[in-house]
Design an enzyme around this catalytic site. Structure first.
Site, mmCIF file in Angstrom:
data_model
loop_
_atom_site.group_PDB
_atom_site.id
_atom_site.type_symbol
_atom_site.label_atom_id
_atom_site.label_comp_id
_atom_site.label_asym_id
_atom_site.label_seq_id
_atom_site.Cartn_x
_atom_site.Cartn_y
_atom_site.Cartn_z
ATOM 1 N N TYR A 184 30.577 22.666 9.545
ATOM 2 C CA TYR A 184 31.198 23.849 10.172
ATOM 3 C C TYR A 184 31.120 23.717 11.681
ATOM 4 O O TYR A 184 30.085 23.341 12.217
ATOM 5 C CB TYR A 184 30.500 25.141 9.724
ATOM 6 C CG TYR A 184 31.432 25.961 8.879
ATOM 7 C CD1 TYR A 184 32.534 26.581 9.459
ATOM 8 C CD2 TYR A 184 31.262 26.056 7.507
ATOM 9 C CE1 TYR A 184 33.431 27.288 8.680
ATOM 10 C CE2 TYR A 184 32.164 26.763 6.732
ATOM 11 C CZ TYR A 184 33.246 27.379 7.324
ATOM 12 O OH TYR A 184 34.143 28.064 6.566
ATOM 13 N N ASP A 207 59.419 23.403 17.977
ATOM 14 C CA ASP A 207 58.685 23.010 16.771
ATOM 15 C C ASP A 207 59.189 21.632 16.361
ATOM 16 O O ASP A 207 60.300 21.496 15.851
ATOM 17 C CB ASP A 207 58.934 24.049 15.680
ATOM 18 C CG ASP A 207 58.228 23.720 14.364
ATOM 19 O OD1 ASP A 207 57.725 22.589 14.216
ATOM 20 O OD2 ASP A 207 58.190 24.610 13.491
ATOM 21 N N THR A 227 53.533 19.541 12.878
ATOM 22 C CA THR A 227 52.644 19.077 11.823
ATOM 23 C C THR A 227 52.212 17.670 12.226
ATOM 24 O O THR A 227 52.765 17.075 13.163
ATOM 25 C CB THR A 227 53.361 18.978 10.463
ATOM 26 O OG1 THR A 227 54.458 18.069 10.590
ATOM 27 C CG2 THR A 227 53.891 20.345 10.026
ATOM 28 N N LYS A 250 54.237 14.353 8.919
ATOM 29 C CA LYS A 250 55.621 13.979 8.606
ATOM 30 C C LYS A 250 55.904 12.632 9.292
ATOM 31 O O LYS A 250 55.228 11.667 8.979
ATOM 32 C CB LYS A 250 56.560 15.120 8.985
ATOM 33 C CG LYS A 250 56.216 16.388 8.156
ATOM 34 C CD LYS A 250 57.089 17.596 8.433
ATOM 35 C CE LYS A 250 56.602 18.804 7.639
ATOM 36 N NZ LYS A 250 57.330 20.031 7.951
HETATM 37 C C1 LIG Z 1 57.115 21.363 7.792
HETATM 38 C C2 LIG Z 1 57.442 22.326 8.866
HETATM 39 C C3 LIG Z 1 56.573 23.383 9.201
HETATM 40 C C4 LIG Z 1 55.408 23.793 8.355
HETATM 41 O O1 LIG Z 1 54.470 22.913 8.097
HETATM 42 P P1 LIG Z 1 53.457 23.117 6.866
HETATM 43 O O2 LIG Z 1 52.481 22.056 7.162
HETATM 44 O O3 LIG Z 1 54.260 22.908 5.625
HETATM 45 O O4 LIG Z 1 52.887 24.478 6.968
HETATM 46 C C5 LIG Z 1 56.889 24.167 10.300
HETATM 47 N N1 LIG Z 1 58.005 23.957 11.016
HETATM 48 C C6 LIG Z 1 58.863 22.978 10.704
HETATM 49 C C7 LIG Z 1 60.075 22.790 11.538
HETATM 50 C C8 LIG Z 1 58.626 22.142 9.610
HETATM 51 O O5 LIG Z 1 59.501 21.191 9.301
#
Ligand SMILES: *Cc1c(COP(=O)(O)O)cnc(C)c1O
Length: 419
Positions: free
Chosen positions: A56, A202, A228, A231
């Site tokens: 933690y 994002d 994230t 990806k």
């Molecule tokens: C995948 C994605 C997210 C969310 O990610 P998670 O890890 O699934 O919560 C947010 N914004 C975009 C543009 C995404 O492609």
């Protein structure tokens, strides 16, 4: 599974051990075209499966609420430093549990419930967390949504500007999950500046491309960048927020204690490893090959009479409109899966069909590129896809293609998988 790992896990829990092995086999034997997925390296998996999960460490390096942080502080500080260096950002918060919590933290940092926010509509290619109505972000805030142009399915900056001027959002989101083209972050930044909005880019899908210069970076023009880590960036499942120094305090407070408790330290270490890998020349070649592969796949499909949203791609993903093929996205996705090609059905802009059985499928090249596949393999994949979509009920054909795909996959080892 690594034999040492199997020897540890199987005696304790043979059911889960065998299921993981079965999933490894599945990931190994298929052409995985889900645009948001990848193969994390063995090094990333090792860091993620470590004793760091025992710890933690609420707070931030040097400012923790628990003792025993001598090592964890170094790991988190190193991870954040690598993130700042890779993306050229002033500040990096590496604690968000995933992409959705990263975005929620941005709302918490800058807006109050009921205030206006603006993002791309989900059916046009946006993400749930950009204010779509079934998401908390669409119910707790007053969300207005922009789309794409009817004629070319590209973002209409006149519409974005008009909407922003009229609605005066506090947050303006750019980015999404089904955008096959380069995002003009500078154009969004200019609109955000004009209306006094915080501009949030994002880059969840394209972070690996951005890191390698295969997609323009929003970092110089955005107030906040969320992503994230799993990806195109090819790390463990996780999230990060990059921002200007001016927003550092607000972002850090929003992530902890605003939204989360203890950070997932095993994930932080895995992200650190992925960021180190992403700084290599080899990763740069991978990122550019992702785009080359997507273009090759697009060209080969178009040659076979396929209709692609926007006509093609600039990045890692393609969105196919299957209407001319007289098959729904769901039926096509099911048949392709049976033939060893894994992808997802997806709405297309202005889709006349329902989201649960839409007109399109989404394809991405990150996973196949991580295995070393290139243009020649993409042409083969397009031929297989066209054959399956033209004969969605031909189980014998699907079984034959699945066998050919297993043979091809045997020649392209998947990172992190020992079979
Ligand atoms: C995948 C994605 C997210 C969310 O990610 P998670 O890890 O699934 O919560 C947010 N914004 C975009 C543009 C995404 O492609």
């Amino acid at each position: 599974m690594h034999p040492a790992l199997y020897q540890t896990l199987h005696p304790v829990d043979p059911e889960i051990a065998d299921l993981i092995v079965a999933e490894e086999r599945r990931q190994h034997d298929k052409i995985r075209l889900i645009a948001s997925e990848n193969y994390a390296s063995a090094a990333v998996l090792a860091a993620t499966g470590s004793v760091l999960t025992n710890q933690y460490s609420e707070g931030y390096p040097g400012k923790r609420y628990y003792e025993g942080q001598q090592v964890i502080d170094q790991i988190e500080a190193l991870c954040a430093a690598r993130a700042r260096a890779l993306f050229g950002a002033d500040h990096a918060n590496v604690q968000p549990y995933s992409g959705s919590p990263a975005n929620l933290a941005v709302y918490l940092a800058f807006v109050k419930p009921g205030e206006t926010v603006m993002g791309m509509a989900l059916p046009a290619g946006g993400h749930l967390t950009h204010g779509w109505n079934v998401s908390a972000t669409g119910t707790w805030f007053r969300a207005v949504q922009y789309g794409v142009r009817r004629d070319n399915h590209r973002i209409d900056f006149d519409e974005v500007r008009d909407l922003a001027r009229r609605e005066r959002p506090r947050l303006l989101f750019a980015g999404g999950t089904a955008i096959p083209r380069t995002i003009d972050f500078a154009a969004f930044a200019e609109i955000a500046r004009e209306v006094g909005a915080i501009f949030v880019a994002d880059i969840a899908h394209i972070a690996g491309l951005v890191a390698a210069g295969a997609h323009p970076s929003p970092v110089p023009v955005a107030d906040v960048v969320t992503t994230t880590t799993h990806k195109t960036l090819r790390g463990p499942r996780g999230g990060m927020i990059l921002c200007r120094s001016a927003h550092q305090k607000a972002i850090d407070r929003a992530v902890f204690p605003g939204l989360q408790g203890g950070p997932h330290n095993h994930t932080t270490a895995g992200i650190a490893v992925a960021l180190r890998e992403a700084a290599t020349a080899e990763f740069g070649r991978y990122a550019h090959q992702i785009v080359a592969n997507a273009r090759a796949l697009a060209a080969a499909l178009v040659e076979r009479g396929w209709s692609l949203v926007t006509g093609g791609t600039d990045n890692h993903l393609l969105l196919a409109d299957l209407t001319p093929k007289r098959i729904s996205g769901k039926v096509a996705a099911r048949a392709l899966d049976a033939a060893g090609i894994e992808l997802n059905y997806n709405t297309i802009p202005f889709d006349p069909r329902k989201p649960f059985d839409p007109s399109g499928i989404r394809l991405g090249t990150p996973s196949v590129t991580s295995r070393g596949m290139a243009e020649a393999e993409m042409r083969q994949v397009a031929a297989w896809m066209d054959a399956v979509v033209s004969a969605p009920d031909d189980a014998a054909l699907h079984a034959r293609i699945a066998g050919e795909i297993r043979e091809l996959c045997a020649k392209f080892p998947a990172p992190g998988i020992l079979v």
